[in-house]
Design a protein around this motif. Sequence first.
Motif, short mmCIF file in Angstrom:
data_model
loop_
_atom_site.label_atom_id
_atom_site.label_comp_id
_atom_site.label_asym_id
_atom_site.label_seq_id
_atom_site.Cartn_x
_atom_site.Cartn_y
_atom_site.Cartn_z
N GLY A 35 -4.38 -45.44 7.08
CA GLY A 35 -3.39 -44.97 6.11
C GLY A 35 -2.90 -46.00 5.13
O GLY A 35 -1.92 -45.76 4.41
N TRP A 36 -3.56 -47.14 5.04
CA TRP A 36 -3.17 -48.16 4.07
C TRP A 36 -3.82 -47.91 2.72
O TRP A 36 -4.94 -47.40 2.64
N HIS A 37 -3.10 -48.29 1.67
CA HIS A 37 -3.71 -48.38 0.34
C HIS A 37 -4.36 -49.76 0.27
O HIS A 37 -3.67 -50.78 0.26
N VAL A 38 -5.68 -49.79 0.20
CA VAL A 38 -6.42 -51.05 0.32
C VAL A 38 -7.06 -51.42 -1.01
O VAL A 38 -7.75 -50.62 -1.63
N ASP A 39 -6.81 -52.65 -1.42
CA ASP A 39 -7.55 -53.25 -2.54
C ASP A 39 -8.56 -54.23 -1.92
O ASP A 39 -8.17 -55.30 -1.44
N TYR A 40 -9.83 -53.84 -1.93
CA TYR A 40 -10.86 -54.68 -1.35
C TYR A 40 -11.52 -55.48 -2.47
O TYR A 40 -12.14 -54.93 -3.37
N ALA A 45 1.32 -56.35 -3.64
CA ALA A 45 0.83 -56.07 -2.29
C ALA A 45 1.85 -56.48 -1.24
O ALA A 45 2.63 -57.42 -1.42
N ASP A 46 1.84 -55.76 -0.12
CA ASP A 46 2.74 -56.07 0.99
C ASP A 46 2.17 -57.20 1.85
O ASP A 46 2.93 -57.92 2.52
N VAL A 47 0.86 -57.34 1.87
CA VAL A 47 0.22 -58.36 2.71
C VAL A 47 -1.18 -58.63 2.17
O VAL A 47 -1.79 -57.76 1.53
N VAL A 48 -1.68 -59.82 2.43
CA VAL A 48 -3.06 -60.19 2.13
C VAL A 48 -3.78 -60.41 3.44
O VAL A 48 -3.29 -61.13 4.32
N ALA A 49 -4.95 -59.80 3.59
CA ALA A 49 -5.83 -60.07 4.72
C ALA A 49 -6.94 -60.97 4.21
O ALA A 49 -7.73 -60.58 3.35
N LEU A 50 -6.98 -62.18 4.70
CA LEU A 50 -7.90 -63.20 4.20
C LEU A 50 -8.97 -63.46 5.24
O LEU A 50 -8.67 -63.81 6.38
N SER A 51 -10.24 -63.31 4.83
CA SER A 51 -11.35 -63.43 5.76
C SER A 51 -12.20 -64.65 5.48
O SER A 51 -12.48 -64.97 4.32
N THR A 76 -4.16 -56.21 0.28
CA THR A 76 -5.33 -56.78 -0.39
C THR A 76 -6.20 -57.45 0.66
O THR A 76 -5.72 -58.26 1.44
N VAL A 77 -7.48 -57.09 0.67
CA VAL A 77 -8.44 -57.67 1.60
C VAL A 77 -9.44 -58.48 0.78
O VAL A 77 -10.06 -57.95 -0.15
#
Length: 364
Positions: free
Chosen positions: A131-136, A155-161, A107-108
């Motif tokens: 190759g990631w399944h991304v939830d933006y 989700a395996d990880v969250v990318a927090l911006s 998840t981004v």
Amino acid sequence: MTTETPHRPTAGEAVEKLTAELWAAVSAADERAATDVVLRALDDGMAPESVLIDVIASVQGKVGEEWAANRLTVAEEHAATAINERTVAALSVHPAARTTPDLGRITVACVDGEWHALPARLLAEVLKLRGWHVDYLGAQVPSPHLIAHLHRTDADVVALSSSIATRLPTAHAAITACQAVGVPVLAGGAAFGPGGKYARLLGADAWAPDARTAADRLARAPLPRPQPDHQPIDDLPHLEDQEYSIVTRSSTSLVRTVLTALEDAFPAMRTYSDHQRERTAEDLAHIVDFLATSLYLGDEDLFTWFITWTAGILTARGVPAQSLPPALDILARELKDFPRATRTLRHGIAALTPEHRITAGKTA
């Protein structure tokens, strides 16, 4: 008789040429031309990731630099950013960018209150290419909504911006909330400081300065999931003095008080138009916000950086930066009972150049 072999541009030369072409289109607010530049690069075989990071992201960086130097208005900066967002959208549906997700799910999202969404969007597209399944989820995602999404998607990880440092207290809450439901957090964006020092301070599981580095970090090894009984460690014991909470709650009255007192401390302000007074009030609100964030982080350097940056921005816009020292001095007097706040404000004053410190009849 000899024939010369035509010069074939190197990869670096090709990137430089495309960057110049995209900048010309973006700065002219020509969305069609900008999109054509990106699609032509993909048609010619340039890697989509390179177009995203080496071309589009570079041009967006120049947009910010030109705004700071007062060579782009706020409206022009917004228009340029919107066009860059459209070029990313065009790239994302090009055949060269189509991939099949075969890695994990990520998840981004931008932290709540963060409206600079383009860095997160660039990351989302790079991760898709990898190759990631991304939830933006886009800009300004409230933590409760983010957590609800994580519960639904596993989700395996969250990318927090986050690009604005004043959003870091909110980012801290989001990081803690994600980890509490067992999802690790990769932090990114200018808000997290040089070398990601604020990402570490706030307990993020990893940090990356840009989209390519973030994707490489995730490719090396998965981020371990926090344990179900994960409890955040209080790494900010300085918050016990309540200075951050009090400054935050008092921000509106502090701005009002400083704005009123500034007319005596900086007489030139008496001639300001209503519009100039409104802009001054906005600048004061930003100063108080950064002061509060510095108190939250326990880092005076953040406030010092912001004050010197603000002085540069004001100078570029032909606004007298000499108003900054008396404003900070008034704030320090209002917060005289709060040692961390007053020390931070004094350091901010000291960081300004002599030209900025000299005021009418007084040196700060």
